[in-house]
Design an enzyme around this catalytic site. Structure first.
Site, PDB file in Angstrom:
ATOM      1  N   GLY A 118     -74.793 -42.358   6.345  1.00 47.47           N
ATOM      2  CA  GLY A 118     -74.265 -41.548   7.447  1.00 47.47           C
ATOM      3  C   GLY A 118     -72.916 -42.096   7.895  1.00 47.47           C
ATOM      4  O   GLY A 118     -71.924 -41.356   8.023  1.00 47.47           O
ATOM      5  N   HIS A 119     -72.857 -43.418   8.111  1.00 52.90           N
ATOM      6  CA  HIS A 119     -71.578 -44.037   8.497  1.00 52.90           C
ATOM      7  C   HIS A 119     -70.555 -43.866   7.377  1.00 52.90           C
ATOM      8  O   HIS A 119     -69.374 -43.622   7.631  1.00 52.90           O
ATOM      9  CB  HIS A 119     -71.763 -45.536   8.747  1.00 52.90           C
ATOM     10  CG  HIS A 119     -72.687 -45.871   9.868  1.00 52.90           C
ATOM     11  ND1 HIS A 119     -73.950 -46.390   9.660  1.00 52.90           N
ATOM     12  CD2 HIS A 119     -72.547 -45.752  11.212  1.00 52.90           C
ATOM     13  CE1 HIS A 119     -74.538 -46.599  10.832  1.00 52.90           C
ATOM     14  NE2 HIS A 119     -73.716 -46.214  11.787  1.00 52.90           N
TER      15      HIS A 119
ATOM     16  N   ILE B 154     -76.599 -36.892   8.078  1.00 56.07           N
ATOM     17  CA  ILE B 154     -76.913 -37.215   6.675  1.00 56.07           C
ATOM     18  C   ILE B 154     -78.387 -37.618   6.627  1.00 56.07           C
ATOM     19  O   ILE B 154     -78.858 -38.384   7.467  1.00 56.07           O
ATOM     20  CB  ILE B 154     -76.013 -38.377   6.158  1.00 56.07           C
ATOM     21  CG1 ILE B 154     -74.522 -38.014   6.313  1.00 56.07           C
ATOM     22  CG2 ILE B 154     -76.343 -38.725   4.706  1.00 56.07           C
ATOM     23  CD1 ILE B 154     -74.032 -36.867   5.459  1.00 56.07           C
TER      24      ILE B 154
END
Ligand code: PAF
Length: 282
Positions: free
Chosen positions: A36-37, A176
């Site tokens: 996600g990051h 995500i």
């Protein structure tokens, strides 16, 4: 890519980039980075000349009984991910670099911070706003990237930026998910194998709600019941909240409207997980 701990070092680097006329994207994080990051860093990489990632487990956004001490940390792994994603600078300060003992300034976004996660975590958004405003003042990014999984955080930060005239564009990026649908989160690491399976109930319940909405259901109470009933089938789960709100005001709505946010927080064992989706009703 460099990792620095000092505010002065960040400012010096930013000044050098600014003299060359370069644009700066920032991805504020608390570390223990995941895909996600990485998606935020990738987007920042595409849209800016330089990318700063901050990694700071911010003590002021945790309540006294929350998981500040246990929050997972792995700087070496984070550095690898940042390098792979093309970040230029990691800002990894100590708390003493960010917070002055006798500081007396608070940053609170009233209204928007008060329901959903803010209702359950009363100090949380004050801490988020304080640290994010500090990070913006230190790094002066042109654009900053935040995940839509923290939908309320995104709304609060956008409002803070608007209200306080920060010269930064806030970009929200899609949630995500793992292949089986669980939203990626650093806190997923707390889950046992059994809890990891149980955690799928969040996404499953939201999928059921989506299905009903697609078939024409627009009554919030009905949607609430669909989600509640599904989550309650999972014995390891405990609902913290299920909210159906307007995605701009975050106020509860009785009927789904042009842009509604369906947000949930659920304990799986001791781990509190969140998930959400936005529904556009024509
Ligand atoms: O979303 C997070 O990881 C944190 O709340 C943030 C925005 C980095 C502030 O500490």
């Amino acid at each position: 890519m460099k990792t620095v701990q000092g505010i002065k070092e960040v400012r010096k680097q930013v000044e050098k980039w600014r003299r060359k006329g370069l644009t700066i994207g920032m991805v504020p994080t608390m570390g223990f980075l995941h895909d996600g990051h990485e998606s935020l860093i990738n987007k920042a990489r595409k849209e800016n000349d330089k990318v700063i990632v901050s990694i700071f487990v911010n003590p002021t956004q945790f309540g006294p009984t929350e998981d500040f001490a246990a929050y997972p940390r792995d700087l070496k792994k984070d550095e690898k991910l940042c390098k792979r994603a093309g970040a230029d600078l990691i800002f990894n300060p100590e708390a003493s670099e960010i917070y002055i003992d006798d500081a007396s300034t608070t940053v609170n976004v009233l209204g928007l911070s008060e329901g959903l996660c803010g209702g359950k975590r009363p100090v949380h958004f004050g801490g988020v706003c304080l640290v994010v405003s500090k990070l913006f003042n230190i790094a002066t990014p042109d654009k900053a990237y935040f995940g839509e999984k923290d939908a309320q955080q995104l709304a609060v930060i956008k409002r803070m930026v608007r209200d306080l005239n920060f010269n930064v564009e806030i970009i929200g990026c899609p949630i995500i998910r793992e292949l089986d649908g669980l939203a990626k989160s650093s806190r997923n690491t707390y889950l046992s194998i059994e809890e990891r399976k149980a955690a799928l109930i969040l996404n499953k319940s939201l999928k059921l709600a989506k299905k009903a909405i697609n078939k024409g259901e627009n009554n919030s109470q009905k949607i609430f019941e669909i989600i509640t009933n599904k989550i309650e089938t999972e014995t390891l789960s405990k609902i913290d909240y299920i909210e159906i709100v307007d995605s701009n005001t975050l106020k509860p709505i009785e009927t789904l409207s042009s842009s509604s946010l369906i947000a949930i927080a659920v304990y799986i064992g001791k781990t509190r997980l969140i998930d959400n989706f936005t529904v556009e009703v024509k």
